[in-house]
Design a protein around this motif. Structure first.
Motif: not given
Ligand SMILES: Nc1ncnc2c1ncn2[C@@H]1O[C@H](COP(=O)(O)OP(=O)(O)OP(=O)(O)O)[C@@H](O)[C@H]1O
Ligand SMILES: [Mg+2]
Length: 342
Positions: A49, A96, A178
């Motif tokens: 990330s 994410q 992500d």
């Protein structure tokens, strides 16, 4: 169009801990061509990330070094204004954690409409109907109702789909995804993967796909980069990586652990985690502490990614110690459905 859509050279992203900077992304280089899906895999905390945020220019307190060239422009040198024109437009990201990406005080519909407005959809009516259409596209039932909801009124899976709708709203040329399908059930997951493929078919978009799901990697990726402790330790075309994983870390991720070493005793990778940034030993092979059976002489002092076969790169000579003698290779286990999460 350029042969390379994205070219990342020596990207180093460091965070300050107790007054000192420590790299979470450490001299990372890779490229993505139009239409290509590069998967980025690695354990929690390996820097995936942090890499994605660096490409998008989203770190506010990190020190960023190296080059990020997107469509021939050097992004690390662009002003915030110019970067805002690219982010959410030609280059976008599925985050994410949907809650950090969404504004809790704003209706879903308005958040999608805002992205559309920033990137040129002039008419309000058009933006409104396209917002609902996008929610429908990402598999949200009764999209008109969800459009009027606030993020906290939605389930995690719904929120993730809203984030995906925002990311694909302006038909990006580069999509950074992500963990895009982690919170979704398999039917929705398949639908989202199809949407990503549609983007590729329509626009030749490139994709950086970050995921723990090796099934998704096998299905979507052209090439795979494996990250450990801020470094890429192996890169190869997807079939090659699953068939012939070389770095011991890749082997452990793929669950095809090497079972013999040169001394004839059982060899395995010890359980553990990526060390915290300020506790990480940065000299030599960073994976060495997880395979203490391998003599120090087998590691390089300054391991670099080296091409060991066509398009297949591995870091450190320690990989030579491991022979793949599992009967079932990782590629086969994926095909037979026994492969799992990295
Ligand atoms: N803003 C930050 N400030 C300080 N350290 C950070 C920051 N963001 C990430 N880190 C650290 O950088 C390292 C890499 O984190 P990152 O979030 O990139 O991991 P990841 O590979 O995405 O993991 P996961 O699979 O859990 O999402 C970790 O040690 C993390 O604690
Ligand atoms: Mg992450």
């Amino acid at each position: 169009m350029s042969e390379k859509l994205l070219e990342v050279n020596d990207l180093t992203t460091s965070f300050k801990i107790k007054g000192e900077y420590y790299p979470a992304v450490d001299h990372v280089s890779f490229s993505i061509k139009p239409n290509e899906v590069l998967a980025l895999v690695g354990e929690s905390g390996s820097g995936k990330s942090a890499t994605a945020f660096s490409l998008m220019g989203l770190h506010t307190k990190a020190r960023i070094e190296g080059e990020v060239r997107f469509q021939e422009r050097e992004l690390t040198e662009l002003s915030t204004g110019k970067m805002n024109k690219i982010r959410g437009g030609d280059m976008s990201m599925i985050f994410q954690d949907p809650m950090t990406a969404l504004n809790p005080l704003m209706k879903v519909k308005l958040q999608i409409m805002e992205t559309l407005k920033l990137h040129g959809t002039k008419s309000k009516n058009e933006r409104e109907s396209y917002a609902v259409e996008l929610l429908d596209k990402v598999g949200i039932p009764r999209p008109e109702r969800v459009a009027e909801a606030f993020p906290h009124e939605l389930s995690g899976g719904m929120r993730q789909r809203v984030v995906i709708a925002i990311a694909i709203a302006n038909r990006p040329k580069l999509l950074i995804a992500d963990e895009p399908t982690t919170a979704l059930d398999v039917t929705i997951q398949a639908q989202i993967l199809d949407l990503i493929r549609d983007l590729q078919d329509d626009l030749g978009s490139g994709v950086l796909l970050i995921t723990h799901d090796l099934g998704v990697v096998a299905e979507m990726a052209d090439r795979v980069a494996v990250m450990y402790a801020g470094q890429i330790v192996e890169v190869a075309p997807v079939r090659e990586l699953f068939k012939n994983p070389r770095h011991p870390y890749t082997r452990s991720l793929l669950n095809s652990l090497p079972s013999e070493d040169m001394l004839g005793s059982k060899l395995h990778v010890i359980e553990g985690v990526v060390p915290p940034l300020n506790k990480m030993d940065r000299d030599g092979c960073r994976f060495a502490p997880r395979i203490p059976w391998v003599p120090a002489s087998e590691h390089e002092d300054n391991p670099e990614l080296r091409e060991i076969a066509g398009d297949h790169f591995v870091r450190c000579t320690c990989y030579r110690n491991f022979h793949l003698n599992n009967e079932e290779t990782a590629a086969e286990s994926l095909e037979t459905g026994t492969g799992g999460r990295a």
